[in-house]
Design a protein around this motif. Structure first.
Motif, short mmCIF file in Angstrom:
data_model
loop_
_atom_site.label_atom_id
_atom_site.label_comp_id
_atom_site.label_asym_id
_atom_site.label_seq_id
_atom_site.Cartn_x
_atom_site.Cartn_y
_atom_site.Cartn_z
N ILE A 149 0.87 -1.17 0.00
CA ILE A 149 0.00 0.00 0.00
C ILE A 149 0.90 1.22 0.00
CG2 ILE A 149 -1.59 1.34 1.43
CD1 ILE A 149 -2.66 -1.50 2.38
N VAL A 150 0.69 2.09 -0.99
CA VAL A 150 1.63 3.20 -1.17
C VAL A 150 1.00 4.58 -1.05
CG1 VAL A 150 3.25 1.86 -2.56
CG2 VAL A 150 1.34 3.04 -3.68
N GLY A 151 -0.34 4.66 -0.98
CA GLY A 151 -0.93 5.98 -0.92
C GLY A 151 -2.38 5.95 -0.48
N ILE A 152 -2.91 7.16 -0.27
CA ILE A 152 -4.30 7.35 0.11
C ILE A 152 -5.01 8.11 -1.01
CG2 ILE A 152 -5.89 8.38 1.79
CD1 ILE A 152 -4.14 6.34 3.11
N VAL A 153 -6.19 7.62 -1.38
CA VAL A 153 -6.98 8.30 -2.41
C VAL A 153 -8.37 8.61 -1.86
CG1 VAL A 153 -5.78 7.24 -4.37
CG2 VAL A 153 -7.77 6.09 -3.36
N GLN A 154 -9.08 9.48 -2.58
CA GLN A 154 -10.43 9.86 -2.18
C GLN A 154 -11.36 9.79 -3.37
OE1 GLN A 154 -10.83 13.85 -0.50
NE2 GLN A 154 -12.36 13.04 0.91
N ASP B 290 -19.93 -1.19 -23.35
CA ASP B 290 -20.70 -2.20 -22.63
C ASP B 290 -21.34 -1.56 -21.39
OD1 ASP B 290 -21.58 -4.35 -21.09
OD2 ASP B 290 -20.02 -5.67 -21.88
N PRO B 291 -22.67 -1.53 -21.36
CA PRO B 291 -23.35 -0.79 -20.27
C PRO B 291 -23.21 -1.45 -18.90
CG PRO B 291 -24.94 -2.00 -21.59
CD PRO B 291 -23.61 -2.16 -22.28
N ARG B 292 -22.60 -2.63 -18.86
CA ARG B 292 -22.48 -3.30 -17.56
C ARG B 292 -21.44 -2.65 -16.66
NH1 ARG B 292 -20.93 -9.23 -19.21
NH2 ARG B 292 -19.71 -8.02 -20.67
N TRP B 293 -20.48 -1.97 -17.26
CA TRP B 293 -19.32 -1.56 -16.47
C TRP B 293 -19.34 -0.08 -16.10
CZ3 TRP B 293 -18.21 -5.87 -14.78
CH2 TRP B 293 -18.15 -7.01 -15.58
N ASP B 294 -19.32 0.15 -14.82
CA ASP B 294 -19.28 1.50 -14.26
C ASP B 294 -17.94 1.71 -13.56
OD1 ASP B 294 -21.90 1.73 -15.02
OD2 ASP B 294 -22.71 1.28 -13.04
N CYS B 295 -17.69 2.96 -13.23
CA CYS B 295 -16.51 3.24 -12.42
C CYS B 295 -16.71 4.55 -11.68
CB CYS B 295 -15.26 3.30 -13.29
SG CYS B 295 -15.27 4.65 -14.48
N VAL B 296 -15.86 4.77 -10.70
CA VAL B 296 -15.86 6.04 -9.96
C VAL B 296 -14.63 6.85 -10.38
CG1 VAL B 296 -17.05 5.03 -7.97
CG2 VAL B 296 -14.54 5.05 -8.04
N ASP B 297 -14.57 8.09 -9.91
CA ASP B 297 -13.36 8.89 -10.08
C ASP B 297 -12.69 9.02 -8.72
OD1 ASP B 297 -14.40 9.20 -12.59
OD2 ASP B 297 -14.50 11.39 -12.54
N ILE B 298 -11.37 8.94 -8.73
CA ILE B 298 -10.63 9.13 -7.49
C ILE B 298 -9.46 10.09 -7.70
CG2 ILE B 298 -11.22 6.84 -6.58
CD1 ILE B 298 -8.40 5.90 -7.35
N LYS B 299 -9.05 10.71 -6.61
CA LYS B 299 -7.87 11.57 -6.66
C LYS B 299 -6.90 11.15 -5.57
CE LYS B 299 -9.21 15.21 -3.43
NZ LYS B 299 -9.26 16.66 -3.18
N ALA B 300 -5.63 11.41 -5.80
CA ALA B 300 -4.61 11.14 -4.79
C ALA B 300 -4.74 12.15 -3.66
CB ALA B 300 -3.22 11.22 -5.42
N VAL B 301 -4.66 11.68 -2.43
CA VAL B 301 -4.69 12.57 -1.27
C VAL B 301 -3.26 12.80 -0.77
CG1 VAL B 301 -5.49 12.88 1.10
CG2 VAL B 301 -7.01 11.89 -0.62
N LYS B 302 -2.60 11.70 -0.43
CA LYS B 302 -1.20 11.82 -0.01
C LYS B 302 -0.55 10.45 -0.03
CE LYS B 302 -2.68 11.69 4.80
NZ LYS B 302 -2.72 12.42 6.07
N PRO B 303 0.77 10.45 -0.20
CA PRO B 303 1.48 9.17 -0.15
C PRO B 303 1.64 8.71 1.30
CG PRO B 303 3.03 10.95 -0.52
CD PRO B 303 1.66 11.57 -0.49
N VAL B 304 1.87 7.43 1.49
CA VAL B 304 2.18 6.94 2.83
C VAL B 304 3.61 7.35 3.18
CG1 VAL B 304 0.64 4.96 2.62
CG2 VAL B 304 3.06 4.73 2.00
#
Length: 137
Positions: free
Chosen positions: A60-65, A78-92
């Motif tokens: 584990i190398v970082g924290i995301v939000q 293909d309508p089956r596949w969704d995803c979210v958006d994430i951003k980097a918060v800080k590295p460990v």
DNA sequence: GCCAACGTTGGC
DNA sequence: GCCAACGTTGGC
């Protein structure tokens, strides 16, 4: 507030790529697994997650939000596949390795140890705080 | 680089 | 709906 873990191959999309996107973040696309997709559908804006490198690194190398809730994956029609958006918060400060997770009495129950192929996983609050401690955060 | 585990796909 | 075959993933 829920906690998650995002797994990626560092050669394909690594922590440095994620950090380079800054606060704009990036789609967590390309997931073609129902369990992982279902986990993403449960996410809310503001949820936090660990960023894990598989393959040679296994840590584990970082924290995301999470910055956008589940929406269609732009990399497929293909309508089956969704995803979210994430951003980097800080590295460990100190990466937490797979070996550490496996040898810890509580962390060894994580999907990461038992089902390492699941690319998006839930993390309990207890596990989250233990790992943050080990990571120097 | 190899191999085991797992999930998905497609034929029946 | 079941099951075999296949492809992919990730640990070692």
């Amino acid at each position: 507030m829920q906690y998650w873990l995002f797994k990626s191959e560092p050669d394909t999309w690594g922590w440095h790529d994620q950090m380079a996107r800054g606060d704009a973040g990036e789609e967590w696309n390309g997931v073609r697994n129902y369990q992982a997709r279902n986990n993403m559908r449960l996410m809310n804006i503001g949820d936090l997650g660990f960023f894990y490198h598989s393959q040679s690194e296994r840590a584990i190398v970082g924290i995301v939000q999470v910055i956008a809730t589940s929406h269609p994956d732009s990399t497929t029609d293909d309508p089956r596949w969704d995803c979210v958006d994430i951003k980097a918060v800080k590295p460990v400060v100190t990466p937490v390795t797979l070996d550490q997770v496996k040898s810890h009495p509580i962390l060894c129950d994580m999907p990461l140890a038992k089902n390492p192929r699941l690319s998006v996983q839930p993390v309990s609050a207890e596990q989250w705080h233990i790992i943050c401690g080990m990571a120097g955060l």
